[in-house]
Design a protein around this motif. Structure first.
Motif, PDB file in Angstrom:
ATOM      1  N   GLU A  95      39.021  18.604  84.697  1.00 28.35           N
ATOM      2  CA  GLU A  95      40.416  18.973  84.877  1.00 28.35           C
ATOM      3  C   GLU A  95      40.661  20.481  84.815  1.00 28.35           C
ATOM      4  OE1 GLU A  95      44.215  17.405  82.472  1.00 28.35           O
ATOM      5  OE2 GLU A  95      42.320  16.371  82.077  1.00 28.35           O
ATOM      6  N   ILE A 146      49.703  28.559  85.948  1.00 25.53           N
ATOM      7  CA  ILE A 146      49.962  27.263  85.315  1.00 25.53           C
ATOM      8  C   ILE A 146      48.862  26.997  84.292  1.00 25.53           C
ATOM      9  CG2 ILE A 146      50.334  24.787  85.713  1.00 25.53           C
ATOM     10  CD1 ILE A 146      50.767  25.543  88.704  1.00 25.53           C
ATOM     11  N   ASP A 180      47.590  24.175  81.728  1.00 23.64           N
ATOM     12  CA  ASP A 180      47.690  22.766  81.327  1.00 23.64           C
ATOM     13  C   ASP A 180      49.019  22.162  81.789  1.00 23.64           C
ATOM     14  OD1 ASP A 180      46.397  20.616  80.256  1.00 23.64           O
ATOM     15  OD2 ASP A 180      46.996  21.010  78.183  1.00 23.64           O
ATOM     16  N   GLY A 181      49.375  22.447  83.015  1.00 25.05           N
ATOM     17  CA  GLY A 181      50.592  21.880  83.584  1.00 25.05           C
ATOM     18  C   GLY A 181      51.876  22.664  83.318  1.00 25.05           C
TER      19      GLY A 181
END
Lengths: 288, 281
Positions: free
Chosen positions: B3, B70, B72-73
């Motif tokens: 991720e 961005i 972690d979102g």
């Protein structure tokens, strides 16, 4: 001819006479001849900063003497003042000490303090700028408009302009990128060659030390632990490691080959020299 | 590929000029960069190339002039989001003396979690764990100013870990350290990455440190000019030199001897040389 610098039985205690008393340097003896280029290495807190602060009287010995060009710098006020001009100390990150509004004025600050006539000050500023690689067009700029590397050269020029007999660099290339480091090393070498003055370099980079100096002084636990040629000192790699130091990467490569039984030299401190020695060995047809 | 943790999309950054009416000074131009969870990324580049600016964008000390960051979102476009991002991404700077706030090591490490309002018993646990992870637990009751540079930097790293950040950005953490201090800090960084899975972004001028990363990003004039494994990046010796950088001495030696330019470490160099020296003992 007297040596450029002589340290005799130097001891320095911080907070003497209190329960907190601690000796930062103990019974050190060093003689540095005129024209030498010497490296000083030692881990953080080993006492090397305390040591070099004695070279021009920034610290007063608790015991022992400091002679610059044969004169005890603490023998009179005048001798002490002279030592400040004869021994130039270039501290870590010297660019933080720039303060004038032009580069010229900043470099001229030292010679001005020496009460030199203005045409002599100008000559020295121009000469020092050349030695330190400060371009003429920078002289009328504000030092604060320069890049980090340029600022550092301006600060170094300021010390060179005092034309000291001994110039001490404390971590001259800390924080510089590899090219900045190479350029500064070349600058120090050229300065030493051209002026013939005595140069002392304190550094944490074993690679830089190997490239620059003829002799290394090792400071450990507030004492002089070693004082010898580059090959004498770097041949004691295990002791150096136990003191929080190291040898250059290339030296380590040759030490490992030797340990494996190969007949390679151990006095290899620069890559070019190492490559030459290996070419000789391979050229003899002993390789595969 | 795991991720994404940090994403920079078309990011440019300009510093305000000191003088009025002067145009803003560009530091970064149209950067696209993804850093994945658990990666160890080294960032190289000459002084003034924009790498510290990049580091400060990654933990929302700066917001981009153009483009999006961005983490972690979370997009770094407000103070509030900046705070959230800084809980995920911690930063360690060059000078250890500027980062210590308390007079006892464990109080210093506790400073971050205390500010986050963490329960005292949980703070105790985190401080102990963090100090153990950087091998400084035995020094927990010492005075920080009496520690060596490498020890101080490890305390600073522990302070970041105690906030349970996912990522640590280190901006030339070893520039002021002696050889052993450098080794201690590098060992701590590698351990955090390998054992705790903490994402590491290491800005450095030391090529031998960058060799230890999974990935090396090279910057020049505010742009990313290389982004690959250390072996691929350091095999381009002329390219690195042309951009004010260097390669490890082991790489240089093998290259000078025409033994290839893909050697990275002392171990590799020694075995390569042993193989060509053959039986010449």
């Amino acid at each position: 001819m007297s040596p450029a610098l002589e340290i005799k039985n130097l001891t320095h205690c911080y907070q003497p006479g209190t329960p907190m008393e601690v000796a930062a340097i103990k019974d050190a003896n060093i003689t540095i001849e005129k024209g030498e280029i010497v490296g000083i290495i030692g881990h953080t807190g080993s006492g090397k900063s305390t040591l070099i602060s004695h070279f021009n009287g920034l610290l007063k010995p608790t015991k022992g003497t400091v002679l610059v060009d044969g004169t005890d710098i603490w023998s009179s006020k005048e001798a002490l003042r002279n030592s400040r001009f004869k021994v130039g100390l270039c501290f870590q990150y010297p660019e933080y000490q720039l303060f004038e509004d032009t580069v010229f004025k900043d470099i001229a600050f030292g010679p001005k303090n020496m009460k030199l006539p203005s045409d002599e000050i100008k000559r020295r500023v121009l000469e020092a700028s050349k030695l330190a690689g400060v371009k003429p067009e920078m002289l009328e700029k504000s030092p604060f408009d320069l890049s980090g590397g340029e600022k550092r050269r301006v600060a170094i020029a300021g010390i060179m302009a005092m034309e000291p007999e001994v110039l001490v660099f404390d971590e001259p290339s800390a924080g510089l990128d590899p090219k900045g480091r190479r350029d500064l090393n070349n600058l120090i070498k050229a300065y030493h060659k051209k002026t013939g003055s005595t140069v002392i370099i304190v550094s944490h980079s074993m690679e830089d030390i190997a490239k620059l100096v003829d002799r290394i002084i090792v400071v450990n636990k507030a004492a002089i632990a070693m004082d010898g040629t580059v090959s004498e000192v770097f041949s004691r790699s295990e002791e150096l490691k136990s003191m929080g130091l190291n040898v250059p990467e290339i030296t380590e490569v040759f030490a490992r080959l030797k340990a494996m039984g190969y007949d390679v030299p151990l006095d290899v401190y620069t890559v070019e020299y190492g490559a030459d020695r290996l070419r000789e060995l391979l050229g003899k047809g002993v390789g595969k | 590929m795991s991720e994404k943790l940090i994403e920079l999309k078309n990011v440019s950054f300009f510093y305000e000029a000191d003088e009025e009416d002067a145009p803003p000074i560009p530091a970064l131009r149209d950067i696209n960069l993804d850093i994945h969870k658990g990666e160890f990324v080294a960032v190289l580049g000459h002084n003034g190339c924009g790498k510290s600016t990049l580091a400060k964008l990654c933990n929302a000390i700066y917001e981009p002039t153009e483009g999006t960051v961005i983490v972690d979102g979370i997009i770094s476009d407000s103070e509030e989001n900046g705070d959230k991002i800084r809980r995920k991404v911690g930063m360690v700077f060059q000078n250890p003396d500027n980062q210590i706030v308390a007079t006892i090591v464990e109080d210093d490490v506790a400073f971050g979690p205390e500010n986050l309002g963490v329960e005292p018993s949980e703070i105790r646990r985190r401080v102990d764990e963090a100090l153990k992870s950087v091998n400084m637990y035995d020094f927990r009751e010492r005075e920080p100013h009496k520690l060596s540079g490498g020890q101080k930097q490890r305390v600073a790293i522990a302070g970041v870990i105690a906030m349970q950040t996912d990522c640590i950005i280190l901006d030339e953490p070893t520039a002021m350290l002696d050889p052993m201090g450098r080794i201690e800090v590098m060992n701590a960084i590698q351990k955090l990455n390998k054992e705790l899975g903490i994402t590491i972004v290491l800005v450095t001028h030391f090529m031998d440190e960058a060799v230890k990363a999974d990935r090396v990003v090279v910057m020049d004039k505010g742009e990313i000019i290389a982004d690959d494994t250390p072996r691929k990046v350091f095999s381009q010796i002329d390219f690195m030199r042309n951009h004010s950088l260097d390669v490890p001495q082991s790489t240089e030696l093998c290259n000078l001897l025409n033994l290839g330019s893909d050697v990275l470490t002392i171990d590799e160099c020694v075995s390569k040389l042993a193989s060509v020296l053959g039986g010449a003992k």
